[in-house]
Design an enzyme around this catalytic site. Sequence first.
Site, PDB file in Angstrom:
ATOM      1  N   GLY A  32       0.829  -1.189   0.000  1.00 46.11           N
ATOM      2  CA  GLY A  32       0.000   0.000   0.000  1.00 46.11           C
ATOM      3  C   GLY A  32       0.866   1.243   0.000  1.00 46.11           C
ATOM      4  O   GLY A  32       2.024   1.202   0.430  1.00 46.11           O
ATOM      5  N   GLN A  62       3.189   9.919   1.110  1.00 42.72           N
ATOM      6  CA  GLN A  62       4.457   9.173   1.156  1.00 42.72           C
ATOM      7  C   GLN A  62       5.345   9.451  -0.044  1.00 42.72           C
ATOM      8  O   GLN A  62       6.538   9.149  -0.021  1.00 42.72           O
ATOM      9  CB  GLN A  62       4.188   7.664   1.234  1.00 42.72           C
ATOM     10  N   CYS A  66       5.905  -0.228   7.216  1.00 46.34           N
ATOM     11  CA  CYS A  66       5.577   0.935   6.402  1.00 46.34           C
ATOM     12  C   CYS A  66       6.793   1.304   5.561  1.00 46.34           C
ATOM     13  O   CYS A  66       7.913   1.322   6.065  1.00 46.34           O
ATOM     14  CB  CYS A  66       5.205   2.102   7.322  1.00 46.34           C
ATOM     15  N   LEU A  67       6.565   1.598   4.272  1.00 46.72           N
ATOM     16  CA  LEU A  67       7.675   1.957   3.389  1.00 46.72           C
ATOM     17  C   LEU A  67       8.380   3.227   3.857  1.00 46.72           C
ATOM     18  O   LEU A  67       9.541   3.462   3.516  1.00 46.72           O
ATOM     19  CB  LEU A  67       7.176   2.137   1.954  1.00 46.72           C
ATOM     20  N   HIS A  97      -4.453   1.657   7.463  1.00 47.54           N
ATOM     21  CA  HIS A  97      -3.079   2.167   7.534  1.00 47.54           C
ATOM     22  C   HIS A  97      -2.888   3.320   6.539  1.00 47.54           C
ATOM     23  O   HIS A  97      -2.353   4.378   6.885  1.00 47.54           O
ATOM     24  CB  HIS A  97      -2.106   1.011   7.237  1.00 47.54           C
ATOM     25  N   GLU A  98      -3.373   3.112   5.290  1.00 49.98           N
ATOM     26  CA  GLU A  98      -3.173   4.144   4.257  1.00 49.98           C
ATOM     27  C   GLU A  98      -4.042   5.371   4.525  1.00 49.98           C
ATOM     28  O   GLU A  98      -3.604   6.514   4.309  1.00 49.98           O
ATOM     29  CB  GLU A  98      -3.459   3.572   2.859  1.00 49.98           C
ATOM     30  N   HIS A 152      -2.415   7.614   6.914  1.00 48.39           N
ATOM     31  CA  HIS A 152      -1.381   8.466   6.296  1.00 48.39           C
ATOM     32  C   HIS A 152      -1.988   9.784   5.817  1.00 48.39           C
ATOM     33  O   HIS A 152      -1.343  10.839   5.877  1.00 48.39           O
ATOM     34  CB  HIS A 152      -0.745   7.765   5.088  1.00 48.39           C
TER      35      HIS A 152
HETATM   36 ZN    ZN Z   1       2.678   3.375   5.720  1.00 49.10          ZN
END
Ligand code: ZN
Length: 151
Positions: A46, A51, A88-89, A130-131, A134
């Site tokens: 995701g 991000q 998380c990236l 989660h997204e 963000h």
């Molecule tokens: Zn994330």
Amino acid sequence: MAIMDVRKAGDKVLKTKAEPVLRVDKKIRKLLDDMAQTMYSADGVGLAAPQVGISLRVIVIDVNEELIELINPVITKSEGCELGNEGCLSIPGVFGEVERFAEVTVTGLNRFGKNISITGTGLLSRALQHEIDHLDGILFIEKAQTIHRGK
Ligand code: ZN
């Protein structure tokens, strides 16, 4: 399509509440394409626009070989709760247990500006929450009950 730089924790854009998309146009479709390519190249499941440094309410998710694109996503229904591991990236190498709704229904717009609704359980439910976090400037480490390094 282009691979974008993934912003890391500490970058202000990740702490900023993202703006709604007012018009779903070519620019947004290109952003969706670039975000998907960035997510796949980083081996993520995701990615949210903040991000990649774009403070707009746009997310992409692929937990099961099916790309989901959502613009202005809103959780309209939620049920149960479940503790599970997340990464998380934007916070490479860090993982933690986060409590999430077990099932959510999310509505939003697709790449053509049409209303869509997605219901997910398990990893999809977790990724959606989660997204969307963000988009509100929230990182999973702020909600995690335990945090650890490595896989
Ligand atoms: Zn994330």
